[in-house]
Design a protein around this motif. Structure first.
Motif, short mmCIF file in Angstrom:
data_model
loop_
_atom_site.label_atom_id
_atom_site.label_comp_id
_atom_site.label_asym_id
_atom_site.label_seq_id
_atom_site.Cartn_x
_atom_site.Cartn_y
_atom_site.Cartn_z
N ARG A 99 10.80 1.47 -2.31
CA ARG A 99 9.81 2.18 -1.50
C ARG A 99 8.39 1.84 -1.91
N LEU A 100 8.13 1.79 -3.22
CA LEU A 100 6.77 1.57 -3.73
C LEU A 100 6.72 0.36 -4.64
N ARG A 101 5.53 -0.22 -4.77
CA ARG A 101 5.32 -1.31 -5.71
C ARG A 101 5.12 -0.75 -7.12
N ALA A 102 5.31 -1.59 -8.11
CA ALA A 102 5.30 -1.15 -9.51
C ALA A 102 4.01 -0.44 -9.88
N GLY A 103 2.87 -0.96 -9.43
CA GLY A 103 1.60 -0.34 -9.77
C GLY A 103 1.46 1.06 -9.21
N GLU A 104 1.97 1.28 -8.02
CA GLU A 104 1.91 2.62 -7.41
C GLU A 104 2.79 3.60 -8.17
N ILE A 105 3.98 3.13 -8.59
CA ILE A 105 4.88 4.00 -9.35
C ILE A 105 4.21 4.42 -10.65
N GLU A 106 3.58 3.49 -11.32
CA GLU A 106 2.89 3.79 -12.58
C GLU A 106 1.75 4.76 -12.34
N GLU A 107 1.00 4.55 -11.29
CA GLU A 107 -0.15 5.42 -10.99
C GLU A 107 0.31 6.84 -10.67
N LEU A 108 1.38 6.97 -9.92
CA LEU A 108 1.87 8.29 -9.53
C LEU A 108 2.51 9.04 -10.69
N GLY A 109 3.24 8.30 -11.54
CA GLY A 109 4.02 8.96 -12.57
C GLY A 109 3.50 8.85 -13.98
N GLY A 110 2.47 8.05 -14.20
CA GLY A 110 1.95 7.89 -15.55
C GLY A 110 3.00 7.43 -16.54
N GLY A 111 3.87 6.53 -16.09
CA GLY A 111 4.93 6.03 -16.95
C GLY A 111 6.27 6.69 -16.73
N SER A 112 6.31 7.76 -15.98
CA SER A 112 7.55 8.48 -15.70
C SER A 112 7.94 8.28 -14.25
N ARG A 113 9.09 7.64 -14.02
CA ARG A 113 9.55 7.42 -12.66
C ARG A 113 9.95 8.75 -12.01
#
Length: 268
Positions: A99-113
């Motif tokens: 659904r999301l690119r790696a950078g977006e996942i990191e930004e949303l979760g701060g390291g937590s998926r």
């Protein structure tokens, strides 16, 4: 919420639902319709159908079984996790990678998926729907506007076929221990109803057409026959593959069209 009635293609016996419906109404589901619903072929009975912002695609009754589909809002996150990540492992699937690119996942979760997925649940368009059978969460469908699914929006392999602002199904998951029990059909109907309640003109999916049963690890993309039974039709192909098979573009238009013929399905 929207005011107009949206009339998606529904299996025989079901009726379209207004986006702001507040109460159940009963319709007859004929014996042959049980095949399309993925339920047991029993005698005709009353099946209440309702839709609202918090309950879409249900509840439906089949004998003693009740199906309800709800958008993944924050209060339902633990139910979603029970379906896809029962042990809550940090490195296990949280339905984000497609659904999301790696950078977006990191930004949303701060390291937590897990936290990234929780953040998506707080948006105006929660990232999918959870289906319940008799109150127990048994399935999950990741769906949303294609423009909000960055993996698709920026994909060079799965390109749009036109400018229609479709909603896209990313994956379909049935909880372990509940597979091959008729969950997928009402789950897809609930996902389509959710999209319709937000004014989607059509819903697309990108399944494969396997000659036999496919690898379980890639089964989340779905199969052509599964989506055909839900009223989708093939409208194109992609450059993407799953389990070595090309992925199709299948679409279900959300306006009045003839429902799938259950007799044709049964004869396949």
């Amino acid at each position: 919420m929207i005011d107009q009635v949206i009339s998606p293609v529904l299996p025989t016996g079901l009726v379209p639902v207004t986006a702001d419906a507040r109460s159940c109404r009963s319709v007859k589901v004929k014996r042959e319709s049980r095949i399309n619903l993925g339920l047991a072929a029993t005698d005709a009975q009353d099946v209440p159908v309702a839709g609202s912002a918090s309950s879409v695609g249900g509840p439906w009754w089949s004998g003693s079984v009740t199906w309800e589909t709800h958008p993944l809002t924050p209060d339902r996150f633990e139910d979603f996790a029970d379906v896809i990540n029962r042990t809550r492992r940090a490195n296990h699937c949280w339905c984000l990678s497609h659904r999301l690119r790696a950078g977006e996942i990191e930004e949303l979760g701060g390291g937590s998926r897990e936290q990234a997925m929780r953040s998506l649940c707080e948006r105006d368009h929660p990232p999918g729907v959870v289906i319940y059978r008799d109150g127990e969460p048994v399935g999950w469908c990741n769906i949303g506007p294609r423009t909000e699914i960055s993996r698709l929006a920026h994909s060079r392999l799965i390109r749009p076929i036109d400018d229609l602002p479709v909603w896209s199904i990313v994956c379909v998951v049935v909880r372990s221990g509940h597979r091959r029990q008729g969950v997928t059909a009402p789950l897809l109907e609930g996902a389509v109803a959710y999209a319709a309640s937000h004014g989607a003109p059509a819903v697309e999916a990108h399944p494969v057409d396997p000659p036999d049963r496919m690898d379980l690890t890639m089964a989340f993309v779905g199969t052509r026959s599964m989506f055909e039974r839900a009223g989708f039709r093939v409208v194109g192909t992609t450059g993407a593959v799953a389990s070595g098979m090309p992925r199709l573009i299948m679409r279900r238009d959300l306006h009045a069209l003839p429902a799938p013929d259950p007799h044709a399905e049964a004869s396949r």
